[in-house]
Design a protein around this motif. Structure first.
Motif, PDB file in Angstrom:
ATOM      1  N   ALA A  30       0.958   4.068  -2.852  1.00  0.00           N
ATOM      2  CA  ALA A  30       0.616   5.631  -2.631  1.00  0.00           C
ATOM      3  C   ALA A  30       1.720   6.571  -2.862  1.00  0.00           C
ATOM      4  CB  ALA A  30       0.414   6.043  -1.105  1.00  0.00           C
ATOM      5  N   VAL A  45      -4.627   9.970   9.526  1.00  0.00           N
ATOM      6  CA  VAL A  45      -5.037   9.803   8.008  1.00  0.00           C
ATOM      7  C   VAL A  45      -6.296   9.203   7.892  1.00  0.00           C
ATOM      8  CG1 VAL A  45      -4.101   8.861   5.877  1.00  0.00           C
ATOM      9  CG2 VAL A  45      -2.233   9.440   7.589  1.00  0.00           C
ATOM     10  N   TYR A  85       2.699  10.639   4.534  1.00  0.00           N
ATOM     11  CA  TYR A  85       2.520   9.203   5.288  1.00  0.00           C
ATOM     12  C   TYR A  85       3.323   8.094   4.701  1.00  0.00           C
ATOM     13  CZ  TYR A  85       0.267   5.437   7.260  1.00  0.00           C
ATOM     14  OH  TYR A  85      -0.194   4.036   7.861  1.00  0.00           O
ATOM     15  N   ASP A  93      -1.683   6.823  11.690  1.00  0.00           N
ATOM     16  CA  ASP A  93      -2.578   6.096  10.879  1.00  0.00           C
ATOM     17  C   ASP A  93      -4.011   6.642  11.206  1.00  0.00           C
ATOM     18  OD1 ASP A  93      -1.033   3.135   9.823  1.00  0.00           O
ATOM     19  OD2 ASP A  93      -0.318   4.168  11.476  1.00  0.00           O
ATOM     20  N   MET A 135       0.181  15.187   5.931  1.00  0.00           N
ATOM     21  CA  MET A 135      -0.229  13.814   5.965  1.00  0.00           C
ATOM     22  C   MET A 135      -0.076  12.999   4.663  1.00  0.00           C
ATOM     23  SD  MET A 135      -4.007  13.655   7.523  1.00  0.00           S
ATOM     24  CE  MET A 135      -4.427  14.398   9.228  1.00  0.00           C
ATOM     25  N   ILE A 186      -6.689   5.002   2.220  1.00  0.00           N
ATOM     26  CA  ILE A 186      -6.117   3.980   1.184  1.00  0.00           C
ATOM     27  C   ILE A 186      -5.211   4.726   0.427  1.00  0.00           C
ATOM     28  CG2 ILE A 186      -6.583   2.283  -0.397  1.00  0.00           C
ATOM     29  CD1 ILE A 186      -9.214   1.833   1.070  1.00  0.00           C
ATOM     30  N   HIS A 187      -5.831   5.732  -0.417  1.00  0.00           N
ATOM     31  CA  HIS A 187      -4.840   6.543  -1.379  1.00  0.00           C
ATOM     32  C   HIS A 187      -3.508   7.007  -0.556  1.00  0.00           C
ATOM     33  CE1 HIS A 187      -8.035   6.374  -4.140  1.00  0.00           C
ATOM     34  NE2 HIS A 187      -8.749   7.362  -3.573  1.00  0.00           N
ATOM     35  N   LEU A 188      -3.535   7.041   0.531  1.00  0.00           N
ATOM     36  CA  LEU A 188      -2.154   7.833   1.274  1.00  0.00           C
ATOM     37  C   LEU A 188      -1.400   6.345   1.768  1.00  0.00           C
ATOM     38  CD1 LEU A 188      -3.549  10.792   3.209  1.00  0.00           C
ATOM     39  CD2 LEU A 188      -1.848  10.848   1.489  1.00  0.00           C
ATOM     40  N   GLY A 189      -1.826   5.382   1.336  1.00  0.00           N
ATOM     41  CA  GLY A 189      -0.737   4.236   1.566  1.00  0.00           C
ATOM     42  C   GLY A 189      -1.102   3.551   2.790  1.00  0.00           C
ATOM     43  N   VAL A 190      -2.491   3.953   3.592  1.00  0.00           N
ATOM     44  CA  VAL A 190      -2.746   3.171   4.807  1.00  0.00           C
ATOM     45  C   VAL A 190      -3.449   1.626   4.592  1.00  0.00           C
ATOM     46  CG1 VAL A 190      -4.029   3.335   7.072  1.00  0.00           C
ATOM     47  CG2 VAL A 190      -3.128   5.337   5.948  1.00  0.00           C
ATOM     48  N   ASN A 191      -2.920   0.891   5.105  1.00  0.00           N
ATOM     49  CA  ASN A 191      -3.424  -0.604   5.110  1.00  0.00           C
ATOM     50  C   ASN A 191      -4.679  -0.434   5.942  1.00  0.00           C
ATOM     51  OD1 ASN A 191      -4.337  -3.156   5.003  1.00  0.00           O
ATOM     52  ND2 ASN A 191      -2.155  -4.115   5.098  1.00  0.00           N
ATOM     53  N   SER A 201       0.696  -1.360   0.085  1.00  0.00           N
ATOM     54  CA  SER A 201      -0.009  -0.181   0.083  1.00  0.00           C
ATOM     55  C   SER A 201       0.867   1.347   0.043  1.00  0.00           C
ATOM     56  CB  SER A 201      -0.981  -0.025   1.392  1.00  0.00           C
ATOM     57  OG  SER A 201      -0.412  -0.426   2.226  1.00  0.00           O
ATOM     58  N   GLU A 221     -11.290   5.982   2.208  1.00  0.00           N
ATOM     59  CA  GLU A 221     -10.852   5.745   0.930  1.00  0.00           C
ATOM     60  C   GLU A 221      -9.466   6.657   0.568  1.00  0.00           C
ATOM     61  OE1 GLU A 221     -13.032   6.241  -2.667  1.00  0.00           O
ATOM     62  OE2 GLU A 221     -14.274   4.604  -1.829  1.00  0.00           O
ATOM     63  N   GLU A 222      -9.645   7.845   1.368  1.00  0.00           N
ATOM     64  CA  GLU A 222      -8.418   9.012   1.195  1.00  0.00           C
ATOM     65  C   GLU A 222      -7.446   8.261   2.024  1.00  0.00           C
ATOM     66  OE1 GLU A 222      -8.361  12.241   0.140  1.00  0.00           O
ATOM     67  OE2 GLU A 222     -10.105  11.300  -0.875  1.00  0.00           O
ATOM     68  N   GLN A 233       2.800  13.572  -1.792  1.00  0.00           N
ATOM     69  CA  GLN A 233       3.076  12.322  -1.693  1.00  0.00           C
ATOM     70  C   GLN A 233       3.989  11.955  -2.696  1.00  0.00           C
ATOM     71  OE1 GLN A 233      -1.632  11.239  -1.550  1.00  0.00           O
ATOM     72  NE2 GLN A 233      -0.284   9.500  -2.242  1.00  0.00           N
ATOM     73  N   LEU A 236      -9.340  11.468   7.438  1.00  0.00           N
ATOM     74  CA  LEU A 236      -9.905  11.946   6.223  1.00  0.00           C
ATOM     75  C   LEU A 236     -10.892  11.288   5.465  1.00  0.00           C
ATOM     76  CD1 LEU A 236      -6.170  12.747   4.544  1.00  0.00           C
ATOM     77  CD2 LEU A 236      -7.779  14.343   5.820  1.00  0.00           C
TER      78      LEU A 236
END
Lengths: 406, 315
Positions: free
Chosen positions: A77, B203, A104, B200, A101, B212-217, A73, B209-210, A157, B206
């Protein structure tokens, strides 16, 4: 060149409803791709498949040659950034906190932010013109500002691809153009794929357009190749006129608003010019009157409107003086008409014959407004005579319609 | 500009230390430091009061931290540690122990009840390997209603044990011994895990879905945070009953001071929860008749919260 991102034969369905069927699209690096299509045609679903929010039932999305499902993930990103339609932030974070953020995926869970992280965020805020908002709360700024802040967060990002889902849908026209310019300036460093609902904005800003219909691609190509009346009608089921934008030279689309000329009512002749008659011609047609127009120069916008509306029109070549032949036709038409409308068109020696033809005609005349007189007072004199002989002066189209229905 | 207080955490920490000392020295037993029987004092302070104070500290901190995480996870200011049925499950377990076993193994039963109800909710709301927070919230309410019907039935049939069940449900530390404190020591360990996920959680504010876009599992994060919070809550419930208010209001109060960043909010909530519960328990045991501490927390905390709400517009 291998495409930076591509969808190969993807299909997605919600229950029994196939939203996207056998969809394939390859996007080259550095482009600005606009996805267009009516609501519910699967634009957003396609975007969600690209960003891996949805897993296709069939087919696969490839990112830099690798199946997107194989990415972890954070790496994903760092490659793809997304800006949604409207983001509702649950808690009052400051703009700077929101933008940060975006770091991240680049930093560890407990690692503090480095100077480099702060620099990247500041840079993104400068690019999006949001640096002055850094100390404000995300919940207390306007919609246009929030959208710019979210783009700044996405830039933080440092993605290679930016996906946008109707990024300007809730904004006023000034902010729409603002955001679109901002996005365009990110290319070619970042590849942009966006869903847009404003055809003209997409036509101007995107270098390739994907037109969709019911989960399938209808056409892909440059705006000029894709945005044709036929293709638009097939996708959106609406008639559009495609002209060229007078300033940019890009295709410019104008809806036709469903006019169906009919001839079951009074015959009205409209004498106009220089665009002063377009609205009157259109309104009269809309109300089902039988309308004729002229004499008009072929390059006059009133003439284009009259032809597009399918009206009987007397036409002269561009910039020519009204010929005797046309005057004869006009006189015949004026005698046959039930009513005559004269707009406040500018009058010069070229089109003066339009006014002179009116003298001695017994049909009721309506004058809407008074235009510039370039004939040393001749046109004004004729107007005055007309009024003395019973012509009615009215203010605008609405007043005209009132009189016609009395 | 927004102020993000740097000094708040050290201040809260000092207040907590001072509170521990003072509250350990306060009591209704009639003994004071003037008494010369030092052995007696030692026994009272270290065998009776200190475990109680430490218990309140651990439980208060745990509940506030869990509440803070639940509010962040559900993006809902009304969320608290009990939101997915943990308290009702715990109460049912405790009531069973009281009615059928005469109170034997009550903490164990409360823990099992709390954990089992949460896991049930979790299984119900999981679909295609994904867990939607809205479904989680609603199934939590549904399971809670079902369990509370069972609880009501047991209480209705319980006869003489009714008072005991009621007292337990409102929560208190009258039964705190070193064994309970040792069990409650698992709470700070679990809070550390929560803290690791504070970025996490930021983030996730937000939207999922946001995030996930930022890379959070997000699936894994939700699962871990939910299970750890529930674990904390279940332990708290098993040692001290269902103490309300702390987990709901403390995170709100702290958010007023710290802003929404969980890296500060979470430890601040934990410290404030500890302080509130230590003092509330001191008041509870200093009254002529000992009353459940949950009554005190709400009685003191609610007006204070309303005062803060009126003074500051931003929550």
């Amino acid at each position: 060149m291998t495409p930076i991102i591509s969808a190969e034969n993807i299909s997605i369905s919600y229950g029994d409803h196939h939203v996207i069927e056998q969809f394939s699209l390859a996007v080259e690096k550095g482009g600005f791709i606009g996805i267009l299509g009516p609501n519910g045609c699967g634009k957003t679903t396609f975007l969600r498949a690209l960003s891996r929010i949805l897993k296709p039932d069939d087919g696969a999305v490839f990112l830099e040659g690798l199946d997107v499902q194989s990415y972890d993930s954070r790496t994903l990103a760092k490659t793809i950034g997304c800006v949604g339609q409207e983001t509702d932030v649950a808690f009052p974070f400051s703009v700077r906190e929101i933008v940060l953020m975006g770091r991240y995926p680049h930093i560890g869970k407990l690692a503090p932010l480095s100077a480099k992280d702060l620099d990247i965020a500041s840079e993104a805020m400068k690019t999006t013109n949001t640096l002055h908002l850094a100390g404000r709360l995300i919940t207390e700024i306007s919609g246009g500002e929030r959208q710019r802040v979210l783009i700044a967060r996405t830039l933080t990002q440092q993605p290679k691809i930016l996906l946008l889902d109707e990024p300007t849908s809730h904004l006023d026209i000034n902010h729409q153009i603002d955001i679109m310019e901002l996005i365009r300036d990110l290319t070619p460093k970042i590849t942009i794929i966006g869903v847009f609902h404003d055809l003209n904005l997409a036509s101007y800003f995107c270098d390739r357009i994907v037109l969709m219909k019911q989960g399938k691609i209808l056409a892909v190509g440059t705006p000029a190749e894709v945005l044709t009346p036929d293709k638009i009608r097939e996708s959106f089921s609406v008639r559009m006129m495609v002209t060229t934008h007078p300033l940019t030279g890009k295709p410019y689309l104008i809806p036709e608003y469903g006019v169906q000329p009919s001839s079951n009512s009074a015959h009205i002749h409209v004498i106009s010019g220089g665009g002063t008659g377009t609205e009157i011609l259109y309104t009269l047609c809309l109300h089902g009157f039988s309308v004729s127009a002229g004499v008009l120069a072929a390059n006059d916008s009133d003439c284009l409107a009259a032809l597009k509306l399918g009206l009987e029109t007397i036409i002269e070549p561009p910039f020519a003086v009204v010929s005797d032949d046309s005057v004869q036709k006009l006189k015949a038409m004026l005698t046959n008409a039930d009513k005559i409308v004269v707009t406040g068109m500018p009058v010069g020696n070229g089109n003066l014959a339009n006014l002179t033809a009116l003298t001695g005609v017994s049909t009721p005349v309506y004058l809407i407004g008074e235009g510039e007189d370039y004939t040393d007072g001749e046109a004004t004199r004729i107007r005055r005579t007309l009024i003395e002989n019973g012509a009615v002066v009215i203010s605008d189209v609405t007043a005209l319609m009132k009189i016609l229905y009395e | 500009m927004i102020r993000r207080p740097v000094l708040l955490l050290p201040v809260l920490f000092v207040v907590l230390l001072v509170s521990i000392v003072i509250t350990t020295l306060i009591g209704v037993s009639g003994l004071s430091l003037l008494t010369f029987d030092s052995e007696m004092i030692q026994k009272l302070l270290f065998e009776v009061r200190l475990p109680r104070v430490l218990g309140a500290l651990l439980v208060g901190g745990g509940l506030a931290a869990a509440g803070c995480v639940m509010q962040g996870l559900f993006r809902n200011p009304m969320a608290d540690p009990y939101i997915i049925g943990t308290s009702t499950g715990g109460a049912l377990g405790a009531a069973c122990a009281i009615v059928f076993l005469g109170g034997l193994l009550m903490p164990l039963f409360a823990f099992i009840g709390a954990a089992a109800s949460t896991i049930t909710v979790y299984i119900i709301s999981k679909r295609n390997g994904r867990m939607a927070v809205e479904t989680l919230l609603l199934s939590g309410i549904a399971v809670s209603l079902f369990l509370s019907a069972m609880l009501s039935f047991i209480m209705y049939m319980s006869g003489n044990s009714l008072h005991q069940i009621m007292f337990w449900m409102m929560g208190g530390f009258w039964n705190m011994y070193w064994d309970d404190v040792r069990l409650a020591l698992l709470i700070p360990a679990a809070v550390i895990i929560l803290y690791v996920f504070s970025r996490d959680l930021n983030v996730m504010a937000l939207g999922e879905e946001e995030a996930i876009h930022l890379g959070v599992n997000t699936e894994r994060t939700k699962k871990i945070l939910l299970l750890v919070s529930t674990f904390i809550t279940a332990i708290a419930v098993s040692v001290s009953g269902c103490i309300g208010f702390v987990g709901l209001i403390i995170p709100h109060i702290m958010r007023i001071f710290t802003g929404p960043d969980h890296r500060i909010l979470l430890p601040a909530s934990m410290l404030a929860g500890s302080i509130l519960l230590i003092w509330a328990d001191t008041v509870a045991r200093s009254l002529p008749i000992e009353i459940p501490v949950g009554i005190i927390t709400a009685f003191l905390g609610a007006p204070f919260f309303i005062y803060l709400l009126r003074r500051r517009t931003r929550v």
